[in-house]
Scaffold this motif. Structure first.
Motif: not given
Length: 125
Positions: A14-20, A70-71
């Motif tokens: 999940l690191k680096g991903h943007v949560i929606v 952002t994670v």
């Protein structure tokens, strides 16, 4: 889910991903979904027989505010649950984002012969 073993992932991905979207974060939940701009991460237990695994408790700072965050860190750790009648495992998840944190504690119990862990699957959107 048995046919989706090629979708197995790590919470760390999940690191680096943007949560929606985040769904299913409540006590007793058997499934948590974290949707990012490009993937859906599904946390749950691959049920076999004589075990029970669910979200025991959680804590978050500004849960709704984690949307579009952002994670920065995605950590997983485990420990034995000494209070379990036969066998138990605590699985801890910490999600640190640019807008706050989400901490989850899952409890898995069994007779000692079955998995007590949480699975993370990653699906493309």
């Amino acid at each position: 889910m048995y046919g989706d073993y090629d979708k197995r992932s790590s919470f760390k991905e999940l690191k680096g991903h943007v949560i929606v979207k985040i769904d299913g974060v409540h006590e007793g939940s058997g499934e948590v979904l974290i949707v990012t701009e490009t993937h859906k991460f599904k946390m749950f237990h691959d049920q076999d027989c004589c075990e029970c695994v669910d979200l025991h408790d959680y804590e978050y700072s500004l849960h709704d505010d984690l949307i579009t965050a952002t994670v920065l860190e995605a950590e997983e750790s485990t420990s034995n649950c000494e209070e379990a009648s036969e066998s138990g495992t605590w699985t801890f998840y910490k999600l640190k984002t640019t807008k706050g944190e989400l901490w989850m504690r899952w409890l898995g119990t069994s007779n000692g012969y079955y998995s007590e862990g949480v699975s993370v699957y990653k699906y493309d959107l």
